[in-house]
Design an enzyme around this catalytic site. Structure first.
Site, PDB file in Angstrom:
ATOM      1  N   ASP A 111       3.097   4.673   3.227  1.00  0.00           N
ATOM      2  CA  ASP A 111       3.105   3.473   4.156  1.00  0.00           C
ATOM      3  C   ASP A 111       3.246   2.015   3.617  1.00  0.00           C
ATOM      4  OD1 ASP A 111       0.599   3.506   2.905  1.00  0.00           O
ATOM      5  OD2 ASP A 111      -0.545   4.029   4.928  1.00  0.00           O
ATOM      6  N   LYS A 162     -13.129  -3.322  -0.034  1.00  0.00           N
ATOM      7  CA  LYS A 162     -13.358  -3.959   1.258  1.00  0.00           C
ATOM      8  C   LYS A 162     -14.880  -4.705   1.141  1.00  0.00           C
ATOM      9  CE  LYS A 162     -10.694  -0.596   3.802  1.00  0.00           C
ATOM     10  NZ  LYS A 162     -10.845   0.472   5.093  1.00  0.00           N
ATOM     11  N   ASP A 223       1.596  -3.656   4.349  1.00  0.00           N
ATOM     12  CA  ASP A 223       1.035  -2.275   4.665  1.00  0.00           C
ATOM     13  C   ASP A 223       1.517  -2.081   6.108  1.00  0.00           C
ATOM     14  OD1 ASP A 223      -0.759  -0.306   5.556  1.00  0.00           O
ATOM     15  OD2 ASP A 223      -2.529  -1.122   4.878  1.00  0.00           O
TER      16      ASP A 223
END
Length: 360
Positions: A111, A162, A223
């Site tokens: 992706d 993250k 992305d």
């Protein structure tokens, strides 16, 4: 390096309704399934054998690509019975590889649209003597990604998933989703259970003293996990901003596929794609959008930065911006949809039912 693993098993939940009937790598970008662009770039880098790690809607890949010979590739398909995560998927297909223990294997996510110099990543891997080499890219806001700080030689120091506080953001380098593994390293990944390469495999390799090398390549990277990003990526392919040898036509302001019909006074711009058998009627204006095969855009409709699903219909004078219309859905005349609206597959919106502005 002559072989690769392509991870294409995700459900594409963030892309729904695009992925209700179609796995994310098979959604069309610039006129062909997105996976086609990735396969073509791998082929251009010298790869000839690719194993596809499939799971969600796995049955649609092989009927389309077959053995890969049409692309000059040898393709194999391995389907996970249960989702295994990125690391588990890599380990699950290892038996199909032919490389020797010390040879490099390219691994990339299904992706990511990127202009990565694959050859440069492989050379970095070989010259550094790394066990695993990672493509890194730099982003302005890294909070949604995994940070990968490196030392002055490019050697990876840590993996920070993250981060949310300013203190945690120690670099703007993120994991960009393409790797070169020493073949023997793949065999160290546990079998038969889900494994995250980002959260488990890479940190454990670091902890045991393995050499992980980062290569920062700041060419085009996107992305495609959200509808807005997917639409933008398709437009960038058409406009030539994102490189791909698989765009089925010359780069320019528009791409109209064979058998599509566009009225002479309809206006298409901004990297718009009109798929096979689709129809754009007189007076319609379409900017930066993807019209999938068989869709119909009726007279006077205005569509901006949106994706119209296969066989869907957008009614006369309807205005769509930043919107996704699922396969087979019908948007009646004089509707207005904006700001990330998603209409599910086969839904019917009656004429003049939805508006975002107060004008009549």
């Amino acid at each position: 390096m002559t072989e690769a693993i392509l991870l294409v098993g995700g459900k594409g939940t963030r892309l729904r309704p695009l992925t209700v009937n179609t796995p994310k790598p098979m959604v069309r970008a610039a006129g062909v399934p997105f996976l086609t662009h990735q396969l073509a770039r791998a082929k251009a880098a010298g790869v000839d054998h690719i194993v596809l790690a499939t799971s969600y809607l796995a049955e649609v890949f092989e009927p389309y690509f077959g053995d890969g010979s049409a692309l000059g590739l040898h393709l194999e398909y391995v389907t996970e019975e249960e989702p295994l995560g990125t690391g588990g998927a890599i380990r699950n297909v290892a038996s199909r590889l032919h490389s020797g223990p010390e040879e490099p294997v390219l691994i990339f996510n299904g992706d990511i649209l990127t202009g990565l110099d694959i050859g440069a990543l492989v050379r970095t891997h070989e010259t550094s003597g790394a066990d695993v080499s990672l493509h890194l890219t730099q982003v302005t806001d890294p909070r949604a990604y995994g940070l990968v700080p490196t030392d002055g030689t490019g050697r990876v120091l840590a993996f920070l998933e993250k981060p949310q506080t300013p203190e945690e953001i120690v670099t703007d380098q993120i994991n960009a989703g393409a790797y070169v593994f020493r073949r023997s390293v793949i065999d160290t990944i546990p079998t038969g259970r889900p494994v995250s390469v980002e959260r488990e495999t890479f940190p454990e390799l670091l902890a045991t003293g393995a050499h992980l090398q980062g290569m920062v390549d700041s060419t085009y990277w996107l992305d495609l996990g959200t509808p807005a990003a997917f639409v933008r990526g398709s437009a960038d392919l058409v406009l030539g901003r994102a490189p791909s040898p698989a765009v089925p036509g010359r780069c320019g302001d528009r791409l109209v596929l064979p058998t599509a019909q566009v009225a002479p006074d309809a206006k298409l711009a901004g990297g718009t794609v009109v798929g096979e058998g689709a129809f754009v009627a007189e007076g319609a204006r379409v900017f930066g959008s993807t019209i999938l095969p068989g869709a119909v855009i009726e007279p006077g409709a205005v569509i901006t930065d949106s994706l119209i699903g296969a066989r869907a219909r957008v009614g006369t004078r309807s205005v769509l911006a930043d919107t996704v219309i699922g396969d087979g859905a019908v948007i009646g005349a004089d509707n207005e949809l904006r700001s990330g609206a998603r209409i599910w597959c086969d839904a019917h919106i009656p004429p003049a039912s939805l508006r975002f502005s107060p004008d009549a």
